[in-house]
Structures are given as C-alpha cells and as structure tokens.
Design a protein around this motif. Structure first.
Motif, PDB file in Angstrom:
ATOM      1  N   ALA A 194      65.044  74.655  78.620  1.00 23.15           N
ATOM      2  CA  ALA A 194      65.952  73.669  79.185  1.00 23.15           C
ATOM      3  C   ALA A 194      65.851  73.694  80.693  1.00 23.15           C
ATOM      4  N   TRP A 195      66.034  72.553  81.304  1.00 20.13           N
ATOM      5  CA  TRP A 195      66.039  72.442  82.765  1.00 20.13           C
ATOM      6  C   TRP A 195      67.479  72.508  83.202  1.00 20.13           C
ATOM      7  N   LEU A 196      67.916  73.689  83.636  1.00 16.96           N
ATOM      8  CA  LEU A 196      69.318  73.921  83.973  1.00 16.96           C
ATOM      9  C   LEU A 196      69.503  73.902  85.482  1.00 16.96           C
ATOM     10  N   HIS A 197      70.437  73.110  85.928  1.00 17.63           N
ATOM     11  CA  HIS A 197      70.751  73.058  87.358  1.00 17.63           C
ATOM     12  C   HIS A 197      71.952  73.960  87.598  1.00 17.63           C
ATOM     13  N   TYR A 198      71.749  75.019  88.343  1.00 17.14           N
ATOM     14  CA  TYR A 198      72.797  75.996  88.605  1.00 17.14           C
ATOM     15  C   TYR A 198      73.659  75.522  89.761  1.00 17.14           C
ATOM     16  N   HIS A 199      74.906  75.257  89.481  1.00 15.56           N
ATOM     17  CA  HIS A 199      75.821  74.835  90.539  1.00 15.56           C
ATOM     18  C   HIS A 199      77.018  75.777  90.525  1.00 15.56           C
ATOM     19  N   HIS A 200      77.059  76.636  91.486  1.00 19.46           N
ATOM     20  CA  HIS A 200      78.138  77.620  91.533  1.00 19.46           C
ATOM     21  C   HIS A 200      78.412  77.977  92.981  1.00 19.46           C
ATOM     22  N   GLU A 201      78.537  76.945  93.809  1.00 17.15           N
ATOM     23  CA  GLU A 201      78.815  77.106  95.233  1.00 17.15           C
ATOM     24  C   GLU A 201      77.901  78.134  95.897  1.00 17.15           C
ATOM     25  N   MET A 202      76.630  78.015  95.602  1.00 18.93           N
ATOM     26  CA  MET A 202      75.574  78.861  96.167  1.00 18.93           C
ATOM     27  C   MET A 202      75.788  80.345  95.907  1.00 18.93           C
ATOM     28  N   ALA A 203      76.256  80.678  94.726  1.00 18.36           N
ATOM     29  CA  ALA A 203      76.489  82.077  94.369  1.00 18.36           C
ATOM     30  C   ALA A 203      75.194  82.875  94.328  1.00 18.36           C
ATOM     31  N   TYR A 204      74.063  82.198  94.235  1.00 19.68           N
ATOM     32  CA  TYR A 204      72.769  82.878  94.223  1.00 19.68           C
ATOM     33  C   TYR A 204      72.366  83.356  95.615  1.00 19.68           C
ATOM     34  N   ASN A 205      73.074  82.933  96.628  1.00 15.72           N
ATOM     35  CA  ASN A 205      72.801  83.318  97.999  1.00 15.72           C
ATOM     36  C   ASN A 205      73.371  84.713  98.245  1.00 15.72           C
ATOM     37  N   GLN A 206      72.622  85.589  98.893  1.00 16.80           N
ATOM     38  CA  GLN A 206      73.121  86.958  99.096  1.00 16.80           C
ATOM     39  C   GLN A 206      74.261  87.027 100.119  1.00 16.80           C
ATOM     40  N   HIS A 207      74.440  85.976 100.907  1.00 14.57           N
ATOM     41  CA  HIS A 207      75.557  85.917 101.853  1.00 14.57           C
ATOM     42  C   HIS A 207      76.623  85.000 101.265  1.00 14.57           C
ATOM     43  N   SER A 208      77.849  85.440 101.260  1.00 19.44           N
ATOM     44  CA  SER A 208      78.924  84.655 100.659  1.00 19.44           C
ATOM     45  C   SER A 208      79.877  84.143 101.727  1.00 19.44           C
ATOM     46  N   MET A 209      80.520  83.028 101.413  1.00 21.59           N
ATOM     47  CA  MET A 209      81.501  82.492 102.340  1.00 21.59           C
ATOM     48  C   MET A 209      82.818  83.249 102.189  1.00 21.59           C
ATOM     49  N   LYS A 210      83.610  83.226 103.241  1.00 19.77           N
ATOM     50  CA  LYS A 210      84.898  83.913 103.198  1.00 19.77           C
ATOM     51  C   LYS A 210      85.943  83.064 102.484  1.00 19.77           C
ATOM     52  N   ASN A 211      85.913  81.764 102.707  1.00 16.14           N
ATOM     53  CA  ASN A 211      86.902  80.857 102.126  1.00 16.14           C
ATOM     54  C   ASN A 211      86.205  79.683 101.452  1.00 16.14           C
ATOM     55  N   LEU A 212      86.861  79.147 100.437  1.00  8.66           N
ATOM     56  CA  LEU A 212      86.354  77.982  99.731  1.00  8.66           C
ATOM     57  C   LEU A 212      87.543  77.096  99.403  1.00  8.66           C
ATOM     58  N   ALA A 213      87.447  75.819  99.718  1.00 10.71           N
ATOM     59  CA  ALA A 213      88.557  74.897  99.472  1.00 10.71           C
ATOM     60  C   ALA A 213      88.081  73.722  98.641  1.00 10.71           C
ATOM     61  N   PHE A 214      88.979  73.178  97.848  1.00 12.62           N
ATOM     62  CA  PHE A 214      88.704  71.997  97.045  1.00 12.62           C
ATOM     63  C   PHE A 214      89.740  70.939  97.371  1.00 12.62           C
ATOM     64  N   CYS A 215      89.351  69.685  97.234  1.00 16.47           N
ATOM     65  CA  CYS A 215      90.267  68.587  97.480  1.00 16.47           C
ATOM     66  C   CYS A 215      89.968  67.457  96.506  1.00 16.47           C
ATOM     67  N   SER A 216      91.004  66.844  95.995  1.00 17.79           N
ATOM     68  CA  SER A 216      90.850  65.676  95.145  1.00 17.79           C
ATOM     69  C   SER A 216      91.601  64.525  95.791  1.00 17.79           C
ATOM     70  N   VAL A 217      90.866  63.520  96.225  1.00 18.46           N
ATOM     71  CA  VAL A 217      91.492  62.364  96.852  1.00 18.46           C
ATOM     72  C   VAL A 217      92.230  61.551  95.793  1.00 18.46           C
ATOM     73  N   LYS A 218      91.607  61.418  94.626  1.00 23.05           N
ATOM     74  CA  LYS A 218      92.236  60.695  93.523  1.00 23.05           C
ATOM     75  C   LYS A 218      91.831  61.399  92.227  1.00 23.05           C
ATOM     76  N   ALA A 219      92.772  62.062  91.605  1.00 28.52           N
ATOM     77  CA  ALA A 219      92.480  62.816  90.388  1.00 28.52           C
ATOM     78  C   ALA A 219      92.323  61.874  89.206  1.00 28.52           C
ATOM     79  N   PRO A 220      91.251  62.039  88.419  1.00 28.05           N
ATOM     80  CA  PRO A 220      91.089  61.208  87.227  1.00 28.05           C
ATOM     81  C   PRO A 220      92.120  61.607  86.166  1.00 28.05           C
TER      82      PRO A 220
END
Length: 121
Positions: free
Chosen positions: A1-27
């Motif tokens: 299978a061709w799997l696209h890994y989307h996990h806020e760049m968790a594969y990167n050895q350097h991690s961010m300190k903070n992560l924020a999400f925003c929904s302008v209009k929730a479905p």
C-alpha cells in the motif's frame, strides 16, 4: 500500500514545543481530531507482535513533497491533493539546501520527477 504518513512531522528527530489547531468552521457530525504522543505510542507498538512484524518487513513511512513551480495553481484550494511543497516544508529554495536541512533533521532524501505519480518513483 502507498501510505502517506501525516503526524505533524513526527518522523523528524527535532520536535516542536507547541502545537495548535484551529477550526474556522466545524463540519457538522465530523471533523474529529485525535491526538497522541507518538514516541510512547511507537514504543508500545514495537513491543507487540504487529510492531515486530512491521520492523521485520522493513515498513518505512515516507513523505512525498511536490515542487512549488511544477504544481503552481494546482493546490488543495483548486481541488488537488497538493497542500505543501518541499520549498515550504524545508524553508529552502534549492534541492541542495533542502537536502542539507533534511539531513540536519535525520531525514534521508530521494528525488523523483513527480511524487504524486507512482510511475515516476
């Protein structure tokens, strides 16, 4: 299978300190987002039979990034599956600069004509 890994760049050895999400209009009735701390989840997974099988089979997730110029006016706003390019992901303007930044993050790079075309890999 061709799997696209989307996990806020968790594969990167350097991690961010903070992560924020925003929904302008929730479905209505959909759009749930689940969060997990990937390092401990991966550690626990690798202790299972499935995790050992994935490792034995050499499963490796990749990130395929397109070229900004090749996909000009063909982004997600136009209904295409492209939302990010290597230039934006690495803050680079040349492939050499992107490779250097990727290596600094512990990532390997491989270039192909069109990462969205399975034939060009």
């Amino acid at each position: 299978a061709w799997l696209h890994y989307h996990h806020e760049m968790a594969y990167n050895q350097h991690s961010m300190k903070n992560l924020a999400f925003c929904s302008v209009k929730a479905p209505i009735g959909k759009g749930d987002t689940y969060l997990s701390e990937n390092v401990s989840v991966t550690d626990e997974l690798m202790q299972t039979e499935l995790g050992r099988k994935l490792k034995d089979k050499g499963v490796c997730y990749i990130r395929c990034l397109t070229d900004r110029e090749a996909y000009k006016r063909q982004g997600w706003k136009e209904g295409q599956p492209v939302y990010n390019h290597w230039q934006l992901s690495f803050g680079a303007e040349t492939p050499e600069e992107a490779e250097e930044k990727a290596a600094d993050c512990g990532l390997e790079t491989e270039w192909c004509a069109d990462p969205l075309n399975h034939e060009s890999k």
